[in-house]
Structures are given as C-alpha cells and as structure tokens.
Scaffold this active site. Structure first.
Site, PDB file in Angstrom:
ATOM      1  N   HIS A  75      10.090 -16.872  -2.679  1.00 22.43           N
ATOM      2  CA  HIS A  75       9.361 -16.454  -1.467  1.00 22.43           C
ATOM      3  C   HIS A  75       8.160 -15.576  -1.811  1.00 22.43           C
ATOM      4  O   HIS A  75       7.828 -14.639  -1.076  1.00 22.43           O
ATOM      5  CB  HIS A  75      10.280 -15.696  -0.490  1.00 22.43           C
ATOM      6  N   ASN A 129      15.568 -18.741   7.315  1.00 20.54           N
ATOM      7  CA  ASN A 129      14.685 -19.822   6.876  1.00 20.54           C
ATOM      8  C   ASN A 129      14.357 -20.725   8.052  1.00 20.54           C
ATOM      9  O   ASN A 129      14.942 -20.595   9.123  1.00 20.54           O
ATOM     10  CB  ASN A 129      15.382 -20.663   5.801  1.00 20.54           C
ATOM     11  N   HIS A 146      16.498  -7.260   3.614  1.00 17.80           N
ATOM     12  CA  HIS A 146      17.838  -7.281   3.011  1.00 17.80           C
ATOM     13  C   HIS A 146      18.851  -7.724   4.066  1.00 17.80           C
ATOM     14  O   HIS A 146      18.909  -7.133   5.158  1.00 17.80           O
ATOM     15  CB  HIS A 146      18.181  -5.876   2.500  1.00 17.80           C
TER      16      HIS A 146
END
Ligand code: HDE
Length: 721
Positions: A80, A153, A344
């Site tokens: 990413h 995603n 996170h």
C-alpha cells in the site's frame, strides 16, 4: 483518595481539537529562518573561502539545510505504498445502541472527523494509480472515545486464510527480486506460481481479475472491512458484523486497455481525480453498511464467518445503510498527512471488538510493528495526523522524537504521589473491556475443515457477472497468464479455473493455446506432516446461483456529477453549440474541457472566441468519460483531417464511452473506424448521439454519460484504436 472530575467533551470541543491536531504553520508574511529560528540573510550562496574558493565547514546554515534534505525520505509502506488521502466526517443516521455502545454509532447528532487513505497494494510509492490491483480503503475515525481505524479494501475477501502466509503472498506479487521487474503488476511468474499452489486464493483472484481491480475513481469504489468484526452493546451482548462502504456515485471501472494507457498519460489519475473533486466542492460520499449476524447464528452458514476468503452474500444478510462518510478537505501537506498517517486494525473503541479470524489476528500484530520502523520509533501517535481528539493520559514515556512534555515525577501506576492519576476507567466511564469470549481449546497449528471450500464462492462471483464483465475476466486471466513464462504454472491455474467454471477455463485455455488439464487441484500450502486429505479442497456447489450485488452492471447509474467531458473543436466551431452543451453539462455537475489542435483561443462561426484548455498533445481520450463534437463546418472538417482527433474518437468508442456529434457530423464520423460500420439510426442506443436538434442531443448525451459505459459495444463493433 479523592478522584478528580473527568471533563466531558462537546461536539464543538471535538471539532476544535480536530483542528488543533493539524499543527499547520503558515509562512505568510514571515522571514525565512533556520530550524533554530535564526533569520537567514542569504539563501543563495554557501559560505566560501573567497569568491572562487571552497565551501567552509563552518557554514551551519548550509549544513542544516542539506542534512535535513538528505533525510527527507522515510521507508515507504511495504504494501500500500502508493496512496492518496482526504479529510472528512462521518455521521450515523440513527442510534445503533441496540447492537453497539460505540459513541460515533449511537449519537446521530455527532459528526466524527475522519481521515481516509486510498491506495494500491503492490506498486512502489511512485507507481501508477491504474495498476490491476486491490485498492486499500483505510478510514481513521477520530471519535470522542479514541481513534477507530477501519482498515479495509475495495474487495470483500482476501488471498490467504492465515496471516503467517502474508509475507509469502507479498514477496510473490512484488517485483521479482533478481531484476525488480515488473513494477505494480501481478502479471508475472512468481505471483501466479504462488497462487496456483494455494487454492484458498481462488475467490480473491476472481475479484482481482474482474473490473473491480481497475476502478474509474476512488470515489466510485466500494469498501469492505473484509473480516467479521464484533459489535458489543452496553449490556455486553455481542453480534458479528461485516463493514461495507457504498459509494453514492455507484461502482464503476475503466477498460483494461484504457487503464494501461492512463498509466502512461496520467499515472496520477486517481490521486488527481480525488483532489480535483474535493477542490471543486463535489465531495465524495459513501454510506456505511452493516451486515449484522446475531451471535446465535454463528454456525448457520455453509461457510465459516471467520474465513476471510468468504463473503456473506447480501441475499442472505442484507446490508443496512446506517450512516454517511463525506470527504470535504484535501490534505495541506502530502507527507505530513497522507504519508505519515498510521492505521492499525487494533485501533478500536468500546463497542467494537475482534473475532478469531486468523488473518485479522495476525494483522493485530503487524500494523504497529511496521510503523515502528517506517515512522522511526514508538511515538508516531503524536504526529498530528495520528493524534486522537480524545485526550491521552498514560505512563508511557520517552523514545525517539517524543513530543509530549510530561511534568512531574510519577510515571507508574498504581501511585499515590500523583494522586493516583491517571485512573483506570470503569466500563461505565467508557473504559475498554475486551469481549469475554468463551474459549476451550487445544493449542494447535491447524485450520478448521470449515475453511476448505475454496471454489463455491469463486463460482458464485463469476456466475453473477454480466456477459461483458465475464469477457473482461477471461481477457484479464489470459493477459496475466500470458505474461507468465512457466507453462506448468499456466496449466495449474487452468486446472484451478476449471473448478470454478468450465467455460471460463476453456476460454482462457484457448487464448493461451493450451488444454485444460484434468485432475485434482494441488494444495502446497500445507504443513510438512499434514495429512493431505485434511487439507484437500472441498468441491462444493454454491447455495446461490447468483448475487446481484456482485456485478457492477447493477450499480446506481444516471448521475453524471464529476464526469470529465472532452469537447473536441477547431477554428470555425459553432460557439453557441458549445455554450449550450457546457451549460447543461455543468448544471448536471460534469466537468468540461475544450480540446483542440493547439492551445489559445478558437475562432467561432458567430465571431466569438472559445478558450482551449487542452491540446491533442496534452490530453488523450482516456482522461475523459465522454466526448462531444460541436457543429461548425470548418471545425468538423479540420478535425476530420487531424489524425489525433480521429484517434481520440476511435479510442473513446473502443472504451465504450458516450459520444455526441452535433451538426454535419458525417465528415468526421466517416474517418473513424466505427463511423464506417455504424448504422447511425440505431446508434443512440449504443451511446452515440448524433443529429441537428440541439435540445435532444443535450438530453440524450447526458442520459448516455449517466450509463457510464456501453460495454456491449465491444462485442458488436470492436475497433482498433
Ligand atoms: Fe494490510 N498491511 N495486512 N491488509 N493493509 C498494511 O501497514 C497486513 C490486509 C490494508 O493506507 C501495512 O502501515 C498483514 C487485509 C490497508 O496506510 C502492514 C495482513 C486488508 C493498508 C500490513 C494484511 C488490509 C494496509 C503496510 C495479512 C483489508 C494501507 C503499511 C494478515 C481488510 C493502510 C502499514 C494505509 C497496510 C499488514 C492483510 C488492508 C505491513 C500482515 C485483509 C488498506 O502492516
């Protein structure tokens, strides 16, 4: 011991805190200084021993500036790396208090600030936006109870079922290590070698080979939390949940040929598109959707809710739209915000909790670990973009780049010297308490047999696609495997595809000049001492024949807001045609640009002038959603004689875009490949709008752009371009 009063937080205080978080410095009206605040008198010359002499080590200004520059880069994200971000806010429609105690999901009056980062996965930081790839969709909610990161995603499943395989997957897809080729592409041997030996990836590669992997815009992508999460309410009751983002502009993609060309013409296509839409005040919006499964229904499905290679089909559990995300502000500084933001999965707030999905469990370790090296130490939460708006008080101290100055001598708990502060919070005061899930298990390195149906949802996905989407998938597999040099890898993949859908496998086999092999799919992703039968894929039939939600053909259409429309013109153009079309398109939210053989101004037929925004050198059809050619004999004649203009039209046609040609269009149409084949009378249905009636041209063109693309055209009239 007397407890101190804990301050409450109003929404105004939250908004103010979100603003303070920015640490923005304005240089307006200021002097240039060193980092020590010393005003600089000469930033043009270094200090030398004489006009023609050597530079002196004493030059602290030179050395400070150069040292800072030498250290400007930080390691890019291992995956990413390439991304674009934006600020915005989230608001829930109605309280979800019955299923969660998370404040931002229970208080409809709250607007929670967010920062979102979209990304590709495989490419380096400078790679193209239009690679065939998964897109990251990471959202940081700065809630009043702390930060919640939904690190998702644009595809709802993943390649692997256990996090321990992630380094292998990433090594396989990244450029091959001996020559670092290819950049930002899965079309190479090591990726397909790995995939062909890991049947659990089959469902995900269906998504990756579909048009979802080449979005038209970040603003036109769905987002998914992928894993099953938990919601927990005030009573401590838990439900399972899948998170979805549904874009209000619909889900749209570009064509693969177009994607490859955009990568050359404008590698920043998605980044620019997001930036421009926000600058223009056309704020991207998504609804947050939830699929909620009561805990008692955990084992009701034929797949395992903990298996990240499975979706819950929307037909089985509908997606409830519960709130809206709006992106309304571009970052002020790419590095400070988009590059330094640290997401996170483990950043959760009371009311949201984890499940035992083995992929999620591994992610809970990986994200903080990677930030330690990427952002250089344990204090990355103090970087403005990462700071929560909720106050932070704890006994953590020191470390590289510590910003907070903690006064006093107490940095431990329990203490009496600091009055016992900071206190642990009771659950009633909002203290986080992990869901007490019952566990009664042996310690094993194993996988549940409920994870081994690798094909049925892959089949469901393929069968749910429209015919053009299926054709695109056949082409995508043929392209990717065609780039693979090792024939055995191609054959193994054909065998896997044959378990998904025989027709798909045989069409790809034909394009590869191979036969579909027979036999059982190999699974090499098994432990050394494992019983292969325990790891054998289960060949099950999907319980659903098809799911409408899986095909982009069923997405919302009709909205042309932010669509880019090229107006091709030359001297002698009918300027009132342009004015009328521009006014109608702009009123509908679209963006127009005049493209001509040269920059400057064009002479109109009525004596006016038309400003040109792009020339055929600076623009290409792949940067637009639709093309309009206004009337004007000389303009049309010039375009007909300009090969770049004819190519522009052919390419727009090939990529299935709406095209409107006004006035005496035959001359220019006759030069195009498609114009020679077209039955003009039938053409309106195919997204080609022609004629002399201005009003109907405008309306038909807007309706055609609202359809996004006319994919059927690829079958009816495939033209070179
Ligand atoms: Fe990530 N992933 N990931 N991932 N991921 C990272 O964290 C990882 C996975 C996702 O814009 C890294 O800060 C493991 C699934 C996004 O900054 C790293 C596994 C999903 C982003 C990492 C996964 C994601 C990352 C690299 C398998 C969708 C970009 C840099 C267990 C639900 C966030 C970083 C941004 C980034 C690890 C799988 C989404 C290395 C170990 C599944 C959107 O920590």
């Amino acid at each position: 011991m007397a407890k101190i009063k804990k301050p409450g937080r109003t929404p105004e205080a939250t908004a103010k805190a979100a603003d303070l978080m920015k640490n923005t410095v304005s240089d307006e009206g200021t002097f240039l200084t060193s980092n020590q605040g010393v005003k600089v008198n000469d930033d043009q010359n270094s200090l030398k021993a004489g006009e023609r002499g050597a530079t002196l080590m004493e030059d602290f200004l030179f050395r400070e500036k150069m040292t800072h520059f030498d250290h400007e880069r930080i390691p890019e994200r291992i995956v990413h790396a390439r991304g674009a971000g934006a600020h915005g806010f989230f608001q829930v429609y109605e309280s979800l208090g019955n299923i969660t105690k998370a404040g931002f999901l229970t208080d409809p009056s709250r607007t929670t600030p967010v920062f979102v980062r979209f990304s590709t996965v495989a490419g380096s930081r400078g790679s193209t936006d239009l690679a065939r790839d998964v897109r990251g969709f990471a959202v940081k909610f700065y809630t009043e109870e702390g930060n919640f990161d939904l690190v998702g995603n644009n595809m709802p499943v993943f390649f692997i079922q256990d996090a321990i395989k992630f380094p292998d997957l990433v090594h396989a897809v990244k450029p091959e290590p001996h020559n670092e080729i290819p950049q930002a592409a899965s079309a190479h041997d090591t990726f397909w070698d790995f995939i062909s030996l890991m049947p659990e990836s089959t469902h995900m590669i269906m998504w990756l080979m579909s048009d979802r992997a080449i979005p038209r815009s970040y603003r036109m992508m769905e987002g998914f939390g992928v894993h099953t999460f938990r919601l927990v309410n005030e009573k401590g009751q838990s439900s399972f949940v899948k998170f979805h983002w549904k874009p209000l502009l619909g889900v749209h993609s570009v064509a693969w040929d177009e994607a490859q060309k955009i990568s050359g013409k404008d590698p920043d296509f998605h980044r620019r598109d997001l930036w421009q839409a926000i600058e223009a005040g056309q704020f991207p919006e998504w609804e947050l959707g939830l699929q909620v499964v009561p805990e008692k229904d955990e084992h009701k499905f034929e797949f395992d809710l903990l298996d990240p290679t499975k979706i819950i089909p929307e037909e089985l559990v509908p997606v409830q739209r519960i709130g809206k995300l709006t992106l309304n502000r571009n970052p002020d500084n790419f590095f400070a915000e988009t590059e330094q933001v640290a997401f996170h999965v483990g950043h959760v707030v009371p009311g949201i909790d984890f499940t035992n999905d083995p992929l999620m469990q591994g992610r809970l370790f990986s994200y903080t670990d990677t930030q330690l090296i990427r952002l250089g130490g344990p204090n990355f939460h103090e970087i403005p973009i990462n700071r929560p708006v909720a106050p932070v008080h704890n006994n953590q101290r020191d470390g590289f780049m510590r910003q907070t100055i903690n006064p006093g001598r107490v940095s431990y708990q329990p203490n009496s010297l600091g009055g016992g502060c900071p206190f642990q919070a009771k659950m009633a005061d909002g203290g986080f308490s992990s869901y007490s899930e019952r566990i009664d298990a042996k310690k094993v390195r194993e996988r549940s047999r409920s994870f081994f149906d690798h094909f049925s949802q892959a089949t469901l996905f393929y069968n749910s696609q429209s015919e053009p989407e299926k054709a695109h998938m056949v082409d995508a597999f043929s392209f990717e495997l065609g780039k693979v040099q090792t024939v055995a890898v191609r054959e193994r993949m054909l065998l896997t595809l044959s378990k998904v859908q025989k027709d798909l496998a045989s069409k790809v086999a034909y394009k590869l000049g191979l036969k579909v092999p027979k036999g059982k799919v190999i699974n090499e992703g098994i432990p050394a001492d494992a019983d292969p039968r325990k790891y054998a894929p289960i060949e099950a039939k999907p319980s659903l024949e098809q799911s409408d939600a899986l095909s982009m053909a069923n997405t919302i259409k009709g909205n042309i807001a932010t669509r880019m429309i090229a107006i091709l013109a030359a001297d002698g153009v009918n300027e009132s045609n342009i004015t009328k079309m521009q006014a109608a398109l702009t009123a509908a939210g679209a963006v127009t640009k005049t493209v001509a053989p040269r920059l400057g101004f064009l002479q109109g037929t009525q004596g006016g002038q038309v400003e040109v925004q792009e020339s055929f050198l600076t623009a290409a059809s792949v940067m637009f959603d639709a093309v309009y050619i206004p009337g004007g004999d000389n303009s049309v004649a010039t375009l007909a004689e300009t090969p770049d203009a004819v190519h522009f039209l052919n390419e727009a046609y090939r990529h299935c875009k709406a095209i409107a040609i006004e006035g005496d269009c035959e001359q220019v149409l006759a030069k195009t490949y498609f114009g020679q084949k077209l039955e003009i009378n039938d053409a309106a249905t195919d997204g080609i709008v022609t004629g002399k009636n201005s009003a109907s041209i405008v309306n038909d063109f807007i309706a055609a752009i609202g359809q996004h693309r006319f994919w059927e055209r690829e079958v009816a009239h495939k033209v070179p371009a």
